[in-house]
Design an enzyme around this catalytic site. Structure first.
Site, mmCIF file in Angstrom:
data_model
loop_
_atom_site.group_PDB
_atom_site.id
_atom_site.type_symbol
_atom_site.label_atom_id
_atom_site.label_comp_id
_atom_site.label_asym_id
_atom_site.label_seq_id
_atom_site.Cartn_x
_atom_site.Cartn_y
_atom_site.Cartn_z
ATOM 1 N N VAL A 1 0.804 -1.223 0.000
ATOM 2 C CA VAL A 1 0.000 0.000 0.000
ATOM 3 C C VAL A 1 0.841 1.280 0.000
ATOM 4 C CG1 VAL A 1 -2.042 -1.041 1.025
ATOM 5 C CG2 VAL A 1 -0.268 -0.133 2.522
ATOM 6 N N LYS A 2 2.112 1.149 -0.312
ATOM 7 C CA LYS A 2 2.938 2.353 -0.333
ATOM 8 C C LYS A 2 2.913 3.013 -1.725
ATOM 9 C CE LYS A 2 4.476 2.222 3.944
ATOM 10 N NZ LYS A 2 3.988 1.023 4.635
#
Ligand code: PLP
Length: 395
Positions: free
Chosen positions: A185-186
């Site tokens: 999720v970066k």
């Protein structure tokens, strides 16, 4: 925010190179890999992008933190000053090093308050591990000056802030070492991956060895390499690095999109009475992965966070009641619960985190909502989002 939103042919091509040779390992096999060195190339491009002398990729952001602490010589019994608002990995890495996390208050930057850091420095303090939370920066110039004055090691957890900068200098390059994450999720994702950057060659060499069981990576026969130090296996694979490389090349496009989406929403909300925004020490350097705003008190904030969700405005986080990012719900940490015994439990001065009070941080976090900025919103979705948010917050 996350790179997975724009996953495409660029990533597939890089991965296919690796699959075509079958060399999934980042070291050796020089002939068989036919010139494909995905991890090495990603390292060179990331170092250049952030303006660091050296970069080492590794298996995760958590690994990067472990590597940075070890390379900087932070270990058993050392105190490391940390913020209470971060992903739990920051704290886990300090504990894993055998060191003692010492919490200092955050301020309206949602990052460490330099004055509060100074207040908790003790003769045992070895390092400050500052986190650039939710895509934008801590008061990093003041924190660095304080570390310099007090002879403390500064390490930056820039896991959420790749592409961010302060006064033109990349986040992650202010401290002795900076850490990035490329998890699912970066901003840049490669499935699982991370990186450390530094300008200090000796630290880089320590990191490079530590992440691979101490291998000095000299010569072309792995079996004959030297091992001055013990280490761990925090290596990244070529497959992950291949994805990350393609993603890194899209970073500027992602930043541009995030910044324009964020700007539009912020402008629309600015006139609503009672709303104010997170302080950003250098707005130009905001990577704009989140829009964080403050409301007048905890009960209003809780209600609005709930109502936004009900109205279909997804991606809004009320961190104060979230399990992973704020100390309030970290009962496992407060009781030092883990499978094995932690080194700090052997210390005479092992802190009692159950007694810890952070009123300034509670005051801020209880009034904060952060909304994820997506890359994939259409113009129409953006307008709808703004309308719904305005309606809910004004109500
Ligand atoms: C994601 C994250 C980490 C850990 O990164 P992983 O790659 O998931 O191990 C550490 N610190 C912060 C602030 C993060 O957001």
């Amino acid at each position: 925010m996350p790179g997975f939103e724009i996953f495409g042919d660029e990533e597939r091509i890089e991965v296919q190179d690796v699959l075509d040779t079958g060399i999934l390992f980042r070291y050796g096999f020089d002939q068989a890999r036919k010139g494909h060195w995905k991890a090495k190339t990603f390292e060179a491009e990331l170092a250049k992008r952030v303006g660091a002398g050296y970069c080492l990729l590794c298996s995760s952001g958590t690994a990067a933190l472990n590597i940075a602490l070890a390379s900087c010589g932070v270990g058993a019994g050392d105190e490391v000053i940390v913020p209470p608002f971060t992903f739990i990995a920051t704290i886990e890495a300090v504990l894993n090093a055998g060191a003692v996390p010492v919490f200092a208050e955050i301020d309206d930057t949602l990052c460490l308050d330099p004055g509060a850091v100074e207040a908790v420095i003790s003769p045992r303090t070895k390092a400050v591990l500052t986190v650039h939370m939710c895509g934008s920066m801590a008061r990093i110039d003041e924190i660095r000056m304080l570390c310099d004055q007090k002879g403390l090691i500064l390490i930056e957890d820039a896991c959420q802030a790749v592409g961010g900068s302060f006064q033109g200098k990349s986040l992650g390059t202010f401290g002795r070492m900076g850490c990035f994450s490329f998890d699912a999720v970066k901003t840049i994702t490669c499935g699982e991956g991370g990186g450390v950057v530094t300008n200090d060659k000796s630290l880089y060499l320590k990191a490079d060895a530590y992440a691979d069981h101490g291998h000095d990576h000299i010569g072309d026969d792995r079996g004959l390499e030297g091992h001055a130090n013990l280490g761990m296996n925090f290596r990244i694979s070529e497959l992950n690095a291949a994805v990350g490389l393609a993603q890194l090349r899209k970073l500027d496009l992602m930043l541009e999109k995030q910044r324009s989406h964020k700007k539009a929403i912020k402008a629309a909300l600015a006139d609503i009475p009672g709303i104010s925004f997170r302080k950003i020490p250098d707005k130009k350097g905001d990577s704009a992965t989140f829009l964080s705003f403050f409301l007048p008190d905890a009960s209003v904030t809780r209600k609005i966070a709930h109502d936004l969700g009900q109205a279909g405005v997804d991606g809004c986080f009320y961190w104060y009641e979230n399990n992973w990012h704020y100390i309030r719900q970290w009962d496992h940490l407060k009781k030092l619960q883990t499978s094995a015994r932690l080194a700090i439990q052997l210390l005479e001065n092992c802190p009692d985190y159950q007694q810890l009070n952070l009123p300034q941080s509670d005051g801020i976090m209880s009034r904060t909502i952060s909304m994820l900025i997506k890359l994939s919103w259409t113009e129409q979705e953006l307008v709808q989002r703004i309308d719904k948010m305005t309606e809910v917050i004004k109500a």
